[in-house]
Design a protein around this motif. Structure first.
Motif, PDB file in Angstrom:
ATOM      1  N   ALA A  23       1.159  -5.304   7.534  1.00 51.25           N
ATOM      2  CA  ALA A  23       0.773  -4.841   9.178  1.00 51.25           C
ATOM      3  C   ALA A  23       1.376  -5.788  10.014  1.00 51.25           C
ATOM      4  O   ALA A  23       1.921  -5.249  11.022  1.00 51.25           O
ATOM      5  CB  ALA A  23      -0.751  -4.746   9.332  1.00 51.25           C
ATOM      6  N   ASP A  24       1.456  -7.128   9.634  1.00 50.38           N
ATOM      7  CA  ASP A  24       1.982  -7.879  10.768  1.00 50.38           C
ATOM      8  C   ASP A  24       3.695  -7.715  10.752  1.00 50.38           C
ATOM      9  O   ASP A  24       3.907  -7.633  11.887  1.00 50.38           O
ATOM     10  CB  ASP A  24       1.704  -9.493  10.261  1.00 50.38           C
ATOM     11  CG  ASP A  24       0.411  -9.653  10.546  1.00 50.38           C
ATOM     12  OD1 ASP A  24      -0.255  -9.173  11.338  1.00 50.38           O
ATOM     13  OD2 ASP A  24      -0.081 -10.859  10.061  1.00 50.38           O
ATOM     14  N   ASN A  25       4.245  -7.305   9.732  1.00 47.89           N
ATOM     15  CA  ASN A  25       5.646  -7.376   9.810  1.00 47.89           C
ATOM     16  C   ASN A  25       6.041  -6.124  10.513  1.00 47.89           C
ATOM     17  O   ASN A  25       7.017  -5.785  11.197  1.00 47.89           O
ATOM     18  CB  ASN A  25       6.003  -7.159   8.316  1.00 47.89           C
ATOM     19  CG  ASN A  25       6.612  -8.583   7.851  1.00 47.89           C
ATOM     20  OD1 ASN A  25       7.442  -9.347   8.303  1.00 47.89           O
ATOM     21  ND2 ASN A  25       5.843  -9.061   6.931  1.00 47.89           N
ATOM     22  N   ILE A  26       5.180  -5.018  10.044  1.00 53.04           N
ATOM     23  CA  ILE A  26       5.492  -3.665  10.795  1.00 53.04           C
ATOM     24  C   ILE A  26       4.899  -3.665  12.147  1.00 53.04           C
ATOM     25  O   ILE A  26       5.622  -3.004  13.047  1.00 53.04           O
ATOM     26  CB  ILE A  26       4.758  -2.435  10.004  1.00 53.04           C
ATOM     27  CG1 ILE A  26       5.589  -2.273   8.709  1.00 53.04           C
ATOM     28  CG2 ILE A  26       4.687  -1.131  10.767  1.00 53.04           C
ATOM     29  CD1 ILE A  26       6.933  -1.498   8.965  1.00 53.04           C
ATOM     30  N   GLY A  27       3.930  -4.144  12.494  1.00 51.48           N
ATOM     31  CA  GLY A  27       3.534  -4.102  14.017  1.00 51.48           C
ATOM     32  C   GLY A  27       2.295  -2.933  13.814  1.00 51.48           C
ATOM     33  O   GLY A  27       2.448  -2.055  15.128  1.00 51.48           O
ATOM     34  N   CYS A  28       1.601  -2.673  12.749  1.00 48.83           N
ATOM     35  CA  CYS A  28       0.745  -1.601  12.846  1.00 48.83           C
ATOM     36  C   CYS A  28      -0.626  -2.005  12.619  1.00 48.83           C
ATOM     37  O   CYS A  28      -0.809  -2.933  12.436  1.00 48.83           O
ATOM     38  CB  CYS A  28       1.230  -0.240  11.748  1.00 48.83           C
ATOM     39  SG  CYS A  28       1.072  -0.940  10.305  1.00 48.83           S
ATOM     40  N   GLN A  29      -1.359  -0.710  12.570  1.00 54.05           N
ATOM     41  CA  GLN A  29      -2.891  -1.146  12.324  1.00 54.05           C
ATOM     42  C   GLN A  29      -3.055  -1.639  10.889  1.00 54.05           C
ATOM     43  O   GLN A  29      -2.301  -0.942  10.066  1.00 54.05           O
ATOM     44  CB  GLN A  29      -3.923  -0.080  12.620  1.00 54.05           C
ATOM     45  CG  GLN A  29      -3.930   0.166  14.199  1.00 54.05           C
ATOM     46  CD  GLN A  29      -4.901   1.459  14.421  1.00 54.05           C
ATOM     47  OE1 GLN A  29      -6.153   1.468  13.972  1.00 54.05           O
ATOM     48  NE2 GLN A  29      -4.368   2.571  15.139  1.00 54.05           N
ATOM     49  N   LEU A  30      -4.095  -2.490  10.447  1.00 51.47           N
ATOM     50  CA  LEU A  30      -4.302  -2.895   9.163  1.00 51.47           C
ATOM     51  C   LEU A  30      -4.548  -1.834   8.374  1.00 51.47           C
ATOM     52  O   LEU A  30      -4.158  -1.521   7.140  1.00 51.47           O
ATOM     53  CB  LEU A  30      -5.366  -4.026   8.977  1.00 51.47           C
ATOM     54  CG  LEU A  30      -5.654  -4.367   7.569  1.00 51.47           C
ATOM     55  CD1 LEU A  30      -4.430  -5.137   7.252  1.00 51.47           C
ATOM     56  CD2 LEU A  30      -6.868  -5.113   7.871  1.00 51.47           C
ATOM     57  N   GLY A  31      -5.186  -0.696   8.902  1.00 51.58           N
ATOM     58  CA  GLY A  31      -5.739   0.637   8.010  1.00 51.58           C
ATOM     59  C   GLY A  31      -4.455   1.404   7.640  1.00 51.58           C
ATOM     60  O   GLY A  31      -4.461   2.161   6.923  1.00 51.58           O
ATOM     61  N   GLN A  32      -3.267   1.188   8.617  1.00 53.18           N
ATOM     62  CA  GLN A  32      -2.087   1.951   8.189  1.00 53.18           C
ATOM     63  C   GLN A  32      -1.368   1.674   6.770  1.00 53.18           C
ATOM     64  O   GLN A  32      -0.394   2.462   6.252  1.00 53.18           O
ATOM     65  CB  GLN A  32      -1.046   2.034   9.136  1.00 53.18           C
ATOM     66  CG  GLN A  32      -1.867   2.964  10.481  1.00 53.18           C
ATOM     67  CD  GLN A  32      -0.860   2.942  11.521  1.00 53.18           C
ATOM     68  OE1 GLN A  32      -0.755   2.159  12.423  1.00 53.18           O
ATOM     69  NE2 GLN A  32       0.033   4.012  11.553  1.00 53.18           N
ATOM     70  N   ILE A  33      -1.841   0.482   6.448  1.00 52.00           N
ATOM     71  CA  ILE A  33      -1.224  -0.098   5.271  1.00 52.00           C
ATOM     72  C   ILE A  33      -1.706   0.489   3.835  1.00 52.00           C
ATOM     73  O   ILE A  33      -2.999   0.601   3.746  1.00 52.00           O
ATOM     74  CB  ILE A  33      -1.090  -1.509   5.083  1.00 52.00           C
ATOM     75  CG1 ILE A  33      -0.464  -2.225   6.555  1.00 52.00           C
ATOM     76  CG2 ILE A  33      -0.625  -2.042   3.804  1.00 52.00           C
ATOM     77  CD1 ILE A  33       1.108  -1.708   6.471  1.00 52.00           C
ATOM     78  N   VAL A  34      -1.073   1.071   2.974  1.00 50.24           N
ATOM     79  CA  VAL A  34      -1.402   1.502   1.726  1.00 50.24           C
ATOM     80  C   VAL A  34      -1.462   0.380   0.835  1.00 50.24           C
ATOM     81  O   VAL A  34      -0.466  -0.166   0.296  1.00 50.24           O
ATOM     82  CB  VAL A  34      -0.697   2.696   1.212  1.00 50.24           C
ATOM     83  CG1 VAL A  34      -1.192   3.389   0.040  1.00 50.24           C
ATOM     84  CG2 VAL A  34      -0.376   4.001   2.320  1.00 50.24           C
TER      85      VAL A  34
END
Length: 162
Positions: free
Chosen positions: A36-47
């Motif tokens: 999530a930190d690398n992408i810059g998205c919400q934690l919940g969006q990581i599968v």
């Protein structure tokens, strides 16, 4: 046994004709927070690709949201076994059965065909999610419903209620 990797997952994505390209990072994406930190998205969006063994003989892959925990009691009920019969795969089993080291297991392109895959319903909160791309530094974006389709995953309520 040789581990599979990013090229195997990218080849599978290319064969599906989706135009999805795996993103490789200099830093680790092996944990949900790192990804999530690398992408810059919400934690919940990581599968999270969680690898289980049911009754020591039945492999199972669970696709879960990065901000959720899977309830092993729900898995046990689903498979008609006691809770102690649901265990995480060890690294050797992960490599042998799925083809990838823990931290990089993708939702597709596994060494074993016909692997049962469940997708926790909580992932459906997001239109787009990010899944592991075959290594601990690689992920790819995918629409949640497309992920369910390409992984041939059955949607189930598996997240802990707490």
């Amino acid at each position: 046994m040789q581990a599979m990797g990013v090229a195997d997952v990218q080849a599978a994505l290319d064969n599906l004709g989706l135009g999805i390209v795996i993103i490789e990072f200099e830093s680790s994406t092996a944990t949900s927070q790192q990804a999530a930190d690398n992408i810059g998205c919400q934690l919940g969006q990581i599968v999270k690709s969680l690898r289980f063994m049911i009754n020591k003989s039945q492999p199972l892959l669970v696709l879960a949201s990065g901000d959720q925990h899977i309830d092993d009691r729900k898995l046990a009920r689903r498979y008609g076994v006691g809770r102690k019969k649901v265990r995480m795969m060890n690294a050797r089993q992960c490599c042998e059965l799925l083809g990838y080291a823990p931290g990089g297991v993708p939702p597709i392109a596994h060494r074993s065909s016909g692997l049962p895959i469940l997708m926790d319903a909580s992932l459906r909160r997001f239109e787009t999610v990010y899944a592991a791309g075959g290594a601990g530094h690689a992920i790819f974006p995918v629409r949640t419903e497309k992920l369910r389709e390409i992984a041939a995953a059955e949607v189930a309520d598996l997240a802990s209620d707490a």
